[in-house]
Design a protein around this motif. Structure first.
Motif, PDB file in Angstrom:
ATOM      1  N   ILE A 250       0.868  -1.180   0.000  1.00 48.46           N
ATOM      2  CA  ILE A 250       0.000   0.000   0.000  1.00 48.46           C
ATOM      3  C   ILE A 250       0.900   1.224   0.000  1.00 48.46           C
ATOM      4  CG2 ILE A 250      -1.682   1.318   1.324  1.00 48.46           C
ATOM      5  CD1 ILE A 250      -2.941  -1.272   2.187  1.00 48.46           C
ATOM      6  N   ASN A 251       0.837   1.987  -1.083  1.00 49.15           N
ATOM      7  CA  ASN A 251       1.789   3.070  -1.318  1.00 49.15           C
ATOM      8  C   ASN A 251       1.129   4.442  -1.239  1.00 49.15           C
ATOM      9  OD1 ASN A 251       3.741   1.078  -1.810  1.00 49.15           O
ATOM     10  ND2 ASN A 251       3.199   0.972  -3.979  1.00 49.15           N
ATOM     11  N   GLY A 252       0.338   4.678  -0.203  1.00 51.76           N
ATOM     12  CA  GLY A 252      -0.223   6.000  -0.008  1.00 51.76           C
ATOM     13  C   GLY A 252       0.850   6.996   0.392  1.00 51.76           C
ATOM     14  N   THR A 253       0.524   8.276   0.273  1.00 47.50           N
ATOM     15  CA  THR A 253       1.449   9.336   0.692  1.00 47.50           C
ATOM     16  C   THR A 253       0.685  10.364   1.506  1.00 47.50           C
ATOM     17  OG1 THR A 253       1.087  10.575  -1.372  1.00 47.50           O
ATOM     18  CG2 THR A 253       2.921   9.019  -1.340  1.00 47.50           C
ATOM     19  N   ALA A 254       1.413  11.277   2.112  1.00 50.03           N
ATOM     20  CA  ALA A 254       0.781  12.293   2.960  1.00 50.03           C
ATOM     21  C   ALA A 254      -0.145  13.188   2.135  1.00 50.03           C
ATOM     22  CB  ALA A 254       1.851  13.125   3.652  1.00 50.03           C
ATOM     23  N   SER A 255      -1.282  13.543   2.723  1.00 52.30           N
ATOM     24  CA  SER A 255      -2.245  14.427   2.076  1.00 52.30           C
ATOM     25  C   SER A 255      -2.129  15.830   2.661  1.00 52.30           C
ATOM     26  CB  SER A 255      -3.662  13.893   2.272  1.00 52.30           C
ATOM     27  OG  SER A 255      -3.799  12.600   1.712  1.00 52.30           O
ATOM     28  N   THR A 256      -2.620  16.799   1.921  1.00 46.90           N
ATOM     29  CA  THR A 256      -2.554  18.189   2.378  1.00 46.90           C
ATOM     30  C   THR A 256      -3.908  18.734   2.799  1.00 46.90           C
ATOM     31  OG1 THR A 256      -2.772  18.980   0.094  1.00 46.90           O
ATOM     32  CG2 THR A 256      -0.538  18.672   0.945  1.00 46.90           C
ATOM     33  N   THR A 257      -4.996  17.971   2.586  1.00 48.01           N
ATOM     34  CA  THR A 257      -6.325  18.418   2.970  1.00 48.01           C
ATOM     35  C   THR A 257      -7.039  17.307   3.728  1.00 48.01           C
ATOM     36  OG1 THR A 257      -7.585  17.603   1.047  1.00 48.01           O
ATOM     37  CG2 THR A 257      -6.398  19.683   0.780  1.00 48.01           C
ATOM     38  N   GLU A 258      -8.177  17.638   4.319  1.00 50.42           N
ATOM     39  CA  GLU A 258      -8.966  16.650   5.062  1.00 50.42           C
ATOM     40  C   GLU A 258      -9.643  15.640   4.143  1.00 50.42           C
ATOM     41  OE1 GLU A 258     -11.665  18.418   7.786  1.00 50.42           O
ATOM     42  OE2 GLU A 258     -10.085  19.111   9.151  1.00 50.42           O
ATOM     43  N   LYS A 259      -9.576  15.861   2.833  1.00 48.37           N
ATOM     44  CA  LYS A 259     -10.115  14.879   1.891  1.00 48.37           C
ATOM     45  C   LYS A 259      -9.222  13.652   1.770  1.00 48.37           C
ATOM     46  CE  LYS A 259     -12.634  18.219  -0.978  1.00 48.37           C
ATOM     47  NZ  LYS A 259     -12.806  18.786  -2.336  1.00 48.37           N
ATOM     48  N   LEU A 260      -8.019  13.712   2.363  1.00 48.78           N
ATOM     49  CA  LEU A 260      -7.077  12.589   2.339  1.00 48.78           C
ATOM     50  C   LEU A 260      -6.823  12.120   0.907  1.00 48.78           C
ATOM     51  CD1 LEU A 260      -8.469  10.516   5.356  1.00 48.78           C
ATOM     52  CD2 LEU A 260      -6.647  12.234   5.372  1.00 48.78           C
ATOM     53  N   GLU A 261      -6.558  13.086   0.053  1.00 43.23           N
ATOM     54  CA  GLU A 261      -6.491  12.810  -1.383  1.00 43.23           C
ATOM     55  C   GLU A 261      -5.383  11.835  -1.768  1.00 43.23           C
ATOM     56  OE1 GLU A 261      -3.980  16.393  -0.445  1.00 43.23           O
ATOM     57  OE2 GLU A 261      -6.000  15.741   0.057  1.00 43.23           O
ATOM     58  N   ASN A 262      -4.348  11.709  -0.946  1.00 46.40           N
ATOM     59  CA  ASN A 262      -3.242  10.806  -1.279  1.00 46.40           C
ATOM     60  C   ASN A 262      -3.225   9.532  -0.444  1.00 46.40           C
ATOM     61  OD1 ASN A 262      -2.208  12.628  -3.229  1.00 46.40           O
ATOM     62  ND2 ASN A 262      -1.215  13.802  -1.616  1.00 46.40           N
ATOM     63  N   GLU A 263      -4.150   9.445   0.514  1.00 48.21           N
ATOM     64  CA  GLU A 263      -4.280   8.213   1.296  1.00 48.21           C
ATOM     65  C   GLU A 263      -4.893   7.106   0.438  1.00 48.21           C
ATOM     66  OE1 GLU A 263      -4.218   7.533   5.003  1.00 48.21           O
ATOM     67  OE2 GLU A 263      -2.748   9.139   4.870  1.00 48.21           O
ATOM     68  N   VAL A 264      -4.581   5.883   0.782  1.00 46.86           N
ATOM     69  CA  VAL A 264      -5.367   4.741   0.298  1.00 46.86           C
ATOM     70  C   VAL A 264      -6.455   4.504   1.339  1.00 46.86           C
ATOM     71  CG1 VAL A 264      -5.334   2.274  -0.201  1.00 46.86           C
ATOM     72  CG2 VAL A 264      -3.435   3.733  -0.944  1.00 46.86           C
ATOM     73  N   ILE A 265      -7.711   4.402   0.891  1.00 46.87           N
ATOM     74  CA  ILE A 265      -8.826   4.274   1.822  1.00 46.87           C
ATOM     75  C   ILE A 265      -9.582   2.975   1.560  1.00 46.87           C
ATOM     76  CG2 ILE A 265     -11.000   5.281   2.629  1.00 46.87           C
ATOM     77  CD1 ILE A 265      -9.907   8.020   2.018  1.00 46.87           C
ATOM     78  N   PHE A 266      -9.765   2.188   2.623  1.00 46.83           N
ATOM     79  CA  PHE A 266     -10.587   0.984   2.604  1.00 46.83           C
ATOM     80  C   PHE A 266     -11.811   1.252   3.481  1.00 46.83           C
ATOM     81  CE2 PHE A 266      -6.904  -2.333   2.073  1.00 46.83           C
ATOM     82  CZ  PHE A 266      -6.642  -1.818   0.804  1.00 46.83           C
ATOM     83  N   GLU A 267     -13.002   1.057   2.930  1.00 45.30           N
ATOM     84  CA  GLU A 267     -14.234   1.238   3.697  1.00 45.30           C
ATOM     85  C   GLU A 267     -15.372   0.483   3.030  1.00 45.30           C
ATOM     86  OE1 GLU A 267     -15.681   5.306   3.677  1.00 45.30           O
ATOM     87  OE2 GLU A 267     -14.616   5.708   1.819  1.00 45.30           O
ATOM     88  N   GLY A 268     -16.597   0.601   3.587  1.00 44.70           N
ATOM     89  CA  GLY A 268     -17.754  -0.056   3.006  1.00 44.70           C
ATOM     90  C   GLY A 268     -18.222   0.635   1.740  1.00 44.70           C
TER      91      GLY A 268
END
Length: 503
Positions: free
Chosen positions: A237-255
């Motif tokens: 999992i190669n996410g990187t730091a995001s600059t906003t609360e949208k977590l634009e560079n995170e990898v997100i797992f959810e329903g």
């Protein structure tokens, strides 16, 4: 004679009551009032039904009225459907002569199932209107839904009508193996940020294969679904730091329910399950939430690295590690029904600058639980070679958030250095002598409030008033916090560098 007279009086009462005009209605005059002028049905994936949304319609007048027609403007072709005071009407689209009493109200419940091709190609909005009456009395309420395109991954259907299955821990479950040469999706072992992914059943990674999640990838799991990393398979999992609360560079797992109602409901999907013998896992900038078990490691082959990762709202565990080898940095876990972090059947663990919290609603959960045993295992105990926590916070809503379960038949090695720990009850158990046992505990801050910013919203930032401020040891310093902010010296405890909270 009296009997006939009584019958006569009863008949008169029935006659006059049948002539009452209490429930006579007049035509609607276009003066209806509504609980809202636009119903937003949140975001849905194409061809997945939405939640049900409510509109309340009021008759403020002194007259019982009849609304000649309530209908969707697009008629029978509309992708919306309604019930009006429990009535289905014509396919949930058209309702005629609806009565609404004086000073009363009625409920309309609205749902939609739409394809991306139904939406406006410029903004992907699908819209319609509910029309009340017509002509000069016409009133409208707008309906708006954002339709999101996605890559759908699911088990194939066998010729006999059953679903494709894969074997997990000796059981056949609905699932499939990701295909690097899929004729429709291309390489399914690489998840990009171009479109979100929706997974049905367990998506498996087969032997000697590696699944890669690029920065910004969004993965949505349907109910009872998950990700399975098989024997000799790997996860990156190669996410990187995001600059906003949208977590634009995170990898997100959810329903896969995108409505705000479902944003924090635990147990919407199963787990990321790492099989016995899986190997070479690296997880960076992952946000995982609303699972049964977040990351479930079952005897993986070698070291796992987890960095800058957030795990929230799991029915059982945030991380469940069985005889694993984990190096964890800048991890945050909160809300788990049993334990935020549970390391069982031994293993080798090192966690630095992590925030393990647990605000689950019952008093019996832990933030961190360590054990060198496993019920039913042969043998039932296994060496806990190391469990080290440096510059960490272990806190939560229970009286004691730290649990040790030692089986004397195997080694049980643990150490906490410069940690803030919640353990409020006095104990004569030699495992919990935080002030005098220097072999296992060094510079422990006991039962002081870290003053998290908004823990109910999973915001575990701290400021200078926190008991964790500047209490870390420089020897264990991780230079950047979970947000990519440089740490000061001496460092703060936990995953976050202290900042002033927003006013």
């Amino acid at each position: 004679m009296r009997q006939y007279f009584a019958i006569f009086i009863l008949a008169l009462i029935l006659v006059f009551s049948s002539c009452r005009t209490d429930f006579d209605t007049v035509a609607s005059t276009g003066d209806l009032k509504f609980s809202r002028d636009t119903v937003y049905l949140d975001t849905v994936f194409k061809n997945i039904g939405s939640s049900t949304y409510q509109l309340k319609v009021y008759n403020r007048s002194k007259n019982d009225i009849s609304i000649p027609i309530i209908q969707l403007k697009k008629g029978l072709s509309s992708k919306y459907r309604m019930t009006v005071d429990g009535m289905a009407g014509n396919n949930g689209k058209i309702f005629k002569d609806v009565t609404l009493l004086a000073k009363d109200s009625l409920y309309i419940f609205i749902e939609t199932t739409a394809d991306i091709t139904d939406a406006n190609p410029t903004d992907f909005l699908y819209t319609d209107e509910i029309e009340f009456d017509s002509g000069v009395n016409l009133q409208k309420v707008a309906l708006v839904t954002l339709i999101q395109d996605a890559v759908f991954l699911y088990p194939n259907q066998n010729p006999d009508g059953t679903k494709e299955k894969i074997k997990i821990e000796g059981k056949d479950v609905d699932g499939f193996y990701l295909n690097e040469n899929d004729p429709e999706n291309g390489n399914e072992l690489i998840f990009t940020k171009q479109k979100p992914y929706v997974i049905y059943g367990y998506a498996g990674v087969s032997e000697n294969k590696t699944v890669i999640f690029e920065a910004g990838a969004r993965v949505h799991f349907h109910a009872n679904s998950g990700l399975y990393i098989g024997d000799k398979a790997s996860l990156q999992i190669n996410g990187t730091a995001s600059t906003t609360e949208k977590l634009e560079n995170e990898v997100i797992f959810e329903g896969d329910r995108l409505e705000s109602l479902y944003s924090d409901i635990p147990g919407q999907w199963k787990s990321v399950l790492f099989a016995n013998g899986s190997m070479n896992h690296n997880i960076n900038h992952l946000t995982l939430k609303n699972a049964v078990v977040g990351l479930d490691f079952k005897n993986p082959y070698n070291n796992i690295t987890i960095q800058n990762t957030q795990i929230y709202n799991c029915v059982e565990y945030g991380i469940l590690a069985q005889n694993a080898q984990i190096t964890g940095e800048n991890i945050v876990i909160n809300y788990a029904g049993l334990a935020s972090l549970s390391c069982v059947y031994g293993g080798n663990y090192k966690f630095t600058h992590c925030t393990f919290n647990n605000n689950w609603s019952t008093p019996s959960q832990f933030s961190v639980s360590l054990s060198n045993s496993l019920t039913g295992a042969v043998p039932e105990s296994n060496a806990l070679a190391q469990a080290t926590f440096n510059n960490c916070i272990i806190y939560g809503s229970s009286t004691n958030e730290f649990n040790l379960n030692k089986n004397s038949n195997s080694p049980f090695v643990y150490q906490l250095n410069n940690c803030l720990l919640k353990f409020s009850s006095s104990s004569t158990n030699p495992l919990y002598q935080f002030k005098t046992d220097t072999e296992h505990y060094n510079n422990i801050i006991l039962n002081e409030n870290p003053k998290f910013y908004k823990p109910s919203e999973n915001k575990f930032n701290i400021d200078k008033t926190s008991a964790a401020f500047a209490k870390g040891n420089q020897v264990y310093l991780i230079p950047l916090d979970i947000l990519g902010i440089a740490r000061t010296s001496p460092p703060d405890l936990g995953a976050y560098q202290s900042q002033d909270f927003p006013k």
